[in-house]
Design a protein around this motif. Structure first.
Motif, PDB file in Angstrom:
ATOM      1  N   SER A 311      75.947   0.341 -52.703  1.00 47.73           N
ATOM      2  CA  SER A 311      75.722  -0.056 -51.312  1.00 47.73           C
ATOM      3  C   SER A 311      74.236  -0.181 -51.002  1.00 47.73           C
ATOM      4  O   SER A 311      73.799  -1.157 -50.375  1.00 47.73           O
ATOM      5  N   VAL A 312      73.448   0.796 -51.432  1.00 52.35           N
ATOM      6  CA  VAL A 312      72.007   0.758 -51.169  1.00 52.35           C
ATOM      7  C   VAL A 312      71.353  -0.415 -51.898  1.00 52.35           C
ATOM      8  O   VAL A 312      70.520  -1.132 -51.329  1.00 52.35           O
ATOM      9  N   LEU A 313      71.731  -0.642 -53.153  1.00 49.06           N
ATOM     10  CA  LEU A 313      71.142  -1.740 -53.916  1.00 49.06           C
ATOM     11  C   LEU A 313      71.503  -3.094 -53.312  1.00 49.06           C
ATOM     12  O   LEU A 313      70.676  -4.019 -53.284  1.00 49.06           O
ATOM     13  N   SER A 316      69.487  -3.495 -49.969  1.00 51.39           N
ATOM     14  CA  SER A 316      68.054  -3.734 -50.172  1.00 51.39           C
ATOM     15  C   SER A 316      67.766  -5.055 -50.881  1.00 51.39           C
ATOM     16  O   SER A 316      66.611  -5.470 -50.968  1.00 51.39           O
ATOM     17  N   GLY A 317      68.803  -5.693 -51.419  1.00 49.66           N
ATOM     18  CA  GLY A 317      68.599  -6.942 -52.148  1.00 49.66           C
ATOM     19  C   GLY A 317      68.175  -6.754 -53.586  1.00 49.66           C
ATOM     20  O   GLY A 317      67.777  -7.721 -54.248  1.00 49.66           O
ATOM     21  N   GLY A 322      66.753  -4.728 -60.865  1.00 46.82           N
ATOM     22  CA  GLY A 322      66.002  -3.633 -61.452  1.00 46.82           C
ATOM     23  C   GLY A 322      64.656  -3.442 -60.774  1.00 46.82           C
ATOM     24  O   GLY A 322      64.158  -4.330 -60.066  1.00 46.82           O
ATOM     25  N   PHE A 323      64.058  -2.278 -60.994  1.00 47.34           N
ATOM     26  CA  PHE A 323      62.764  -1.939 -60.412  1.00 47.34           C
ATOM     27  C   PHE A 323      61.748  -1.793 -61.537  1.00 47.34           C
ATOM     28  O   PHE A 323      61.987  -1.098 -62.526  1.00 47.34           O
ATOM     29  N   ALA A 324      60.621  -2.447 -61.367  1.00 50.84           N
ATOM     30  CA  ALA A 324      59.593  -2.458 -62.413  1.00 50.84           C
ATOM     31  C   ALA A 324      58.836  -1.142 -62.460  1.00 50.84           C
ATOM     32  O   ALA A 324      58.737  -0.415 -61.461  1.00 50.84           O
ATOM     33  N   GLY A 325      58.277  -0.855 -63.648  1.00 54.50           N
ATOM     34  CA  GLY A 325      57.399   0.301 -63.832  1.00 54.50           C
ATOM     35  C   GLY A 325      58.060   1.616 -63.492  1.00 54.50           C
ATOM     36  O   GLY A 325      59.247   1.831 -63.737  1.00 54.50           O
ATOM     37  N   TRP A 326      57.257   2.501 -62.871  1.00 52.54           N
ATOM     38  CA  TRP A 326      57.738   3.846 -62.564  1.00 52.54           C
ATOM     39  C   TRP A 326      58.754   3.856 -61.433  1.00 52.54           C
ATOM     40  O   TRP A 326      59.452   4.854 -61.228  1.00 52.54           O
TER      41      TRP A 326
END
Length: 409
Positions: A311-313, A316-317, A322-326
């Protein structure tokens, strides 16, 4: 003829010692499933970070296998002779259904928010915990995805009171034969799936309740052997080492057709070793207070985690990107904390009060009785000694060459 009054005046059957280490281990299983889903949702985009998650949690889906084995073990261990089938079934419904109902409703609200189509028949199947019996693709994962396992558990709960009298009367040789045969039957599922249409093979091997019950019965049989003081297995340190080696080997080199069987055996060894450590009063890292709490909320955590993350993903779109880096590992840790908070609230305000309200009350546990008094009672024909002896008394029994399970049979 024995009167009803005389029967009701009989002393209650002794309760077996509690097994807090198994509560702590439940959290490890829930964490494995969480890590698996965090990996498959591709939250972490950085290849190096993702490789670590994949190495640790590639086999995390087998955490459900652990839950099934543990469920069979705990329910047979804790079953009391005075409990009727109706009492057992009512207690299990009170345990799982309130949380399930809350998450079912929450998932429908989320579906409405995102304008997702919902088939009324699928929603009804999920509400009644019948979805695991439906081989149609997507139907067994309908509404709250993870509740398919509750559908399986509900089937196990229906069967156990019917099978328990047979289990109690079974000869030790038969029980040991089942301990050997059940993992082999799990292994045989892989060639057996060729008899099923290809589109239904995942459902047959991974979802179908009678098939998944093999793991439940594996735990149940082991519990019966341990109740009788007949279980022979490695200690907790050795069992943990066997599990780690099996996990690493299965993740790196062993084909999927084999690792389900190997992990079932490894999980069983860890569960029985942890239970044995609790009974004998030996050290166990799994019964610390934080782990006990985590284990208590693990059921709620398991039910909420996929719904919260997806739901959160989606909101947020970031779904599928995926999220880059840290940021990737940070988001995963954030989801872990958020799910724990929600699980704690669900456990505190839904699961616990509804269990108190809906479940029939158990009779009070018998008070501990010194061994000398227990021996006198046995000599007088007043019944077996109570099982709720202290760890110190168990050590005395071991020093005298007695099994700590001697009074549990």
């Amino acid at each position: 003829m024995t009167s009803v009054a005389a029967t009701s005046a009989a002393p209650p059957a002794p309760a077996l010692p509690r097994l807090p280490s198994l509560t702590g281990l439940r959290w490890i299983a829930a964490l494995l499933v969480f890590g698996f889903h965090a990996g498959t949702m591709r939250i972490i985009a950085e290849p190096d970070y993702k490789a670590v998650v994949d190495a640790l949690f590639t086999l995390g889906l087998s955490g459900v296998q652990f839950f099934f084995i543990l469920s069979g073990f705990v329910l047979v261990w804790s079953a009391r002779p005075g409990d009727s089938r109706r009492t057992f079934w009512r207690r299990r419904v009170a345990k799982i259904y309130p949380n399930h109902l809350v998450l079912w409703a929450a998932t429908l609200v989320v579906a409405w928010w995102f304008a997702d189509p919902v088939l009324p028949a699928a929603a009804l199947e999920n509400l009644l915990l019948l979805q695991a019996w439906d081989p149609r693709p997507g139907w067994f994962y309908s509404i709250n995805t993870v509740s398919w396992s509750l559908s399986c558990e509900f089937f196990f709960y229906l069967c156990l009171p019917l099978a328990l009298p047979l289990l109690r009367r079974a000869r030790p040789k038969l029980l040991w034969a089942l301990i050997v045969a059940l993992p082999l039957l799990i292994l045989a599922l892989w060639p057996a799936q060729e008899l099923v249409p290809e589109v239904s093979r995942w459902w047959f091997t991974q979802i179908f309740p009678p098939v998944r019950s093999l793991e439940f019965w594996l735990g149940a049989v082991a519990a019966e052997l341990m109740r009788r003081g007949l279980w022979r297995g490695p200690g907790l340190a050795a069992a943990s080492a066997i599990f780690v080696v099996t996990w690493v080997a299965a993740a790196q080199w062993i084909r999927a057709e084999l690792w389900t069987t190997l992990l079932a055996v490894a999980y069983l060894l860890v569960i029985t070793a942890a239970a044995d450590a609790d009974v004998r009063g030996r050290r166990s890292p799994w019964r610390s207070r934080p782990l006990i709490w985590l284990g208590e909320v693990s059921f709620a955590f398991y039910l909420v985690h996929v719904l919260v993350m997806t739901s959160v993903l989606r909101w947020s779109g970031d779904w599928g990107t995926g999220f880059a880096g840290w940021r990737g590992p940070a988001v995963v840790l954030g989801f872990l904390v958020a799910n724990l908070i929600l699980a704690g609230l669900l456990h505190r305000f839904v699961e616990t009060p509804m269990m108190r309200r809906l479940a029939p009350r158990r009779p009070a546990r018998p008070a501990p009785v010194p061994r000398q008094r227990a021996a006198g009672a046995q000599a007088a024909g007043d019944g077996d000694a109570p099982a709720s002896e202290s760890a110190a008394a168990d050590e005395v029994g071991q020093a005298n060459g007695r099994s700590p399970y001697a009074d549990l049979r």
